[in-house]
Motif scaffolding. Structure first.
Motif, short mmCIF file in Angstrom:
data_model
loop_
_atom_site.label_atom_id
_atom_site.label_comp_id
_atom_site.label_asym_id
_atom_site.label_seq_id
_atom_site.Cartn_x
_atom_site.Cartn_y
_atom_site.Cartn_z
N ALA A 256 -8.04 1.21 6.77
CA ALA A 256 -7.43 1.78 5.57
C ALA A 256 -5.96 1.39 5.53
N PRO A 257 -5.36 1.42 4.36
CA PRO A 257 -3.93 1.15 4.29
C PRO A 257 -3.12 2.37 4.71
N LEU A 258 -1.92 2.13 5.17
CA LEU A 258 -0.94 3.19 5.37
C LEU A 258 -0.09 3.27 4.11
N GLU A 259 0.14 4.47 3.63
CA GLU A 259 0.86 4.63 2.37
C GLU A 259 1.98 5.64 2.50
N GLU A 260 3.07 5.36 1.82
CA GLU A 260 4.19 6.28 1.72
C GLU A 260 4.76 6.18 0.32
N ALA A 261 4.88 7.32 -0.35
CA ALA A 261 5.48 7.39 -1.68
C ALA A 261 4.83 6.40 -2.65
N GLY A 262 3.50 6.23 -2.54
CA GLY A 262 2.79 5.37 -3.46
C GLY A 262 2.82 3.89 -3.12
N SER B 23 -12.48 -1.27 -1.36
CA SER B 23 -12.66 0.15 -1.68
C SER B 23 -11.72 1.02 -0.85
N ALA B 24 -11.61 0.70 0.43
CA ALA B 24 -10.74 1.49 1.30
C ALA B 24 -9.29 1.41 0.85
N ALA B 25 -8.91 0.28 0.26
CA ALA B 25 -7.54 0.08 -0.18
C ALA B 25 -7.31 0.52 -1.63
N GLY B 26 -8.36 1.04 -2.27
CA GLY B 26 -8.22 1.47 -3.65
C GLY B 26 -8.10 0.34 -4.64
N ARG C 18 -0.96 -4.00 -5.79
CA ARG C 18 -0.36 -2.68 -5.90
C ARG C 18 0.88 -2.74 -5.02
N PRO C 19 1.81 -1.81 -5.14
CA PRO C 19 3.03 -1.89 -4.33
C PRO C 19 2.72 -2.08 -2.83
N GLY C 20 3.23 -3.18 -2.29
CA GLY C 20 3.07 -3.45 -0.87
C GLY C 20 1.79 -4.18 -0.50
N ASP D 24 9.59 -6.08 -4.38
CA ASP D 24 8.18 -5.75 -4.54
C ASP D 24 7.66 -6.11 -5.93
N ALA D 25 8.36 -5.63 -6.95
CA ALA D 25 7.89 -5.88 -8.31
C ALA D 25 7.91 -7.37 -8.64
N ALA D 26 8.92 -8.08 -8.16
CA ALA D 26 9.03 -9.51 -8.44
C ALA D 26 7.91 -10.29 -7.75
N VAL D 27 7.58 -9.92 -6.51
CA VAL D 27 6.48 -10.58 -5.79
C VAL D 27 5.17 -10.38 -6.53
N ARG D 28 4.93 -9.16 -6.90
CA ARG D 28 3.67 -8.85 -7.59
C ARG D 28 3.59 -9.56 -8.93
N ALA D 29 4.69 -9.57 -9.66
CA ALA D 29 4.68 -10.23 -10.97
C ALA D 29 4.44 -11.72 -10.83
N ARG D 30 5.08 -12.36 -9.86
CA ARG D 30 4.89 -13.80 -9.67
C ARG D 30 3.46 -14.11 -9.25
#
Length: 410
Positions: A125-131, A164-167, A289-291, A334-340
């Motif tokens: 599963a992923p580790l998550e903090e603040a979304g 699925s585990a990572a949503g 998703r973020p991260g 983060d946002a720039a990586v995801r957008a690219r």
């Protein structure tokens, strides 16, 4: 639970297939600390047709691995397209075959040679903090480990458990299914020289193949596209028995019958044939998703119609690496990586849609007879088919109403 046994990397990649290893190599070559994780030991088998079409050659060239792969692979000059009426056309292309067990081991070693670390462990599963994803929980033997990292890349293939585990899973059912086995038959070398793809009404809604592999081996199998459907909100498998389709392929196609008669199956009992799900058309999963980034067949990087996916898996893995490298020194990239990365996948999407349109051949194999008949009579049509291999022609147009009309005018 502890994370002390594995030093935290800059990027954690889950899955050491073509997408994950390609991503890891590009990042590691740029000096990024990469941890590449797979639940299997290096050298694991993978159900696949093993065909390396031009997009795979281009990806391997960028990775600096084309020569190494081609030294081991079986070189092939044509795709042999065989219709239900027995007509055949050989479409030229830059092609090769190398079993995935060898290819994936070579790609993984190349990633490690570039500096990537490797661990055999299973993603839990992923580790998550603040979304935001900030790492992953792994299982290594009996140990549960937490690995923290700025980025996690999921390159876990068509099985949806990790998604699925990572949503990230939007469709649990596969887009298609395939069944393949290896046969050793040195006496068939020279008799089967092309990547042979066979359509017949007995194989609907799929196709059969025989690909010549190194050292007198042959990869033989069948694939079915659109193998599942939604019923009452749940994905269910359609009435398509892969083993029955495989038996029909052998019965209908004389070279397949001869291969099975004179060759030696590689494997014990019925286990020599192995099945696998397929995910097509860059659909069925959230891309980011973020991260976290999803790449390879987990993101649906396999073409419908042909089932080819090795080249596009590597390409999407490298797109993920490029996106992270482009914004690695930004305080909040983060946002720039995801957008690219999402823009890179979106740019590929039209190619997948074209193959999805061409997929009607598998449901209506008489279309293959028509295209083959015209290609045998028209050099221009043959060049268009070769262009499909090289991604310079639109495969959907060839079997559209407009495309069929054009066939009679060329």
């Amino acid at each position: 639970m502890t994370d002390a046994l594995i030093p935290p990397p800059d990027v954690l990649i889950i899955g050491a297939g073509p997408a994950g290893s390609a991503c890891a190599r590009v990042l590691a070559q740029a000096g990024v600390d990469v941890l590449l994780v797979d639940q299997h030991a290096p050298g694991r088998d993978k159900t696949c047709g093993d065909g390396l079409i031009p997009d795979a050659h281009q990806a391997l060239a960028r990775l600096g691995l084309l020569d190494a792969v081609m030294q081991r692979a079986q070189h092939v000059a044509h795709v042999g397209c065989i219709g239900p009426g027995g007509g055949r056309v050989d479409v030229p292309g830059r092609l090769a075959v190398l079993p995935r067990k060898q290819l994936d081991a070579l790609l993984l070693q190349a990633a490690r040679d570039a500096g990537a670390r490797f661990e055999q462990a299973r993603f839990e599963a992923p580790l998550e903090e603040a979304g935001r994803v900030v790492g992953a929980r792994l299982k290594r033997g009996d140990d549960l480990l937490e690995v923290r990292t700025p980025w996690v890349v999921l390159a876990t293939g068509a099985v949806p458990k990790a998604l699925s585990a990572a949503g990230m899973c939007e469709r649990h059912t596969p887009s298609g299914v395939a069944l393949r086995g290896y046969v050793k038959a040195p006496q068939m070398v020279g008799k089967i020289q092309a990547l042979e793809v066979v359509w017949d009404k007995a194989l609907r809604p799929g196709y059969g193949w025989i690909f010549p592999a190194p050292d007198g081996h042959f990869n033989i199998g069948v694939g079915v596209t659109n193998s599942h459907e939604d019923r009452d909100g749940k994905g269910q498998k359609k009435d398509a028995n892969l083993r029955a389709i495989f038996d029909a392929f052998v019965a209908k196609y004389p070279p397949a019958a001869e291969l099975m008669r004179v060759g030696e199956k590689q494997g014990e009992g019925e286990q020599w044939l192995k099945g696998a799900p397929l995910r097509f058309t860059l659909e069925g999963a959230r891309w980011t998703r973020p991260g976290l980034l999803v790449t390879g067949e987990a993101a649906g990087s396999t073409y419908s119609f042909t089932g080819e996916g090795i080249g596009k898996a590597m390409e999407t893995g490298m797109l993920a690496a490029d996106a992270m490298l482009a914004h690695r020194h930004e305080a909040d990239g983060d946002a720039a990586v995801r957008a690219r990365y999402e823009a890179g996948l979106a740019a590929l999407k039209p190619k997948f849609k074209l193959y999805e349109a061409a997929n009607r051949v598998n449901a209506h194999p008489w279309l293959a007879d028509l295209v083959i008949w015209r290609a045998r009579k028209s050099e221009r049509v043959l060049r268009r088919l070769s262009g499909v291999l090289n991604e310079t022609s639109n495969p959907g147009n060839i079997v559209s109403l407009k495309g069929i009309t054009r066939l009679f005018l060329e």
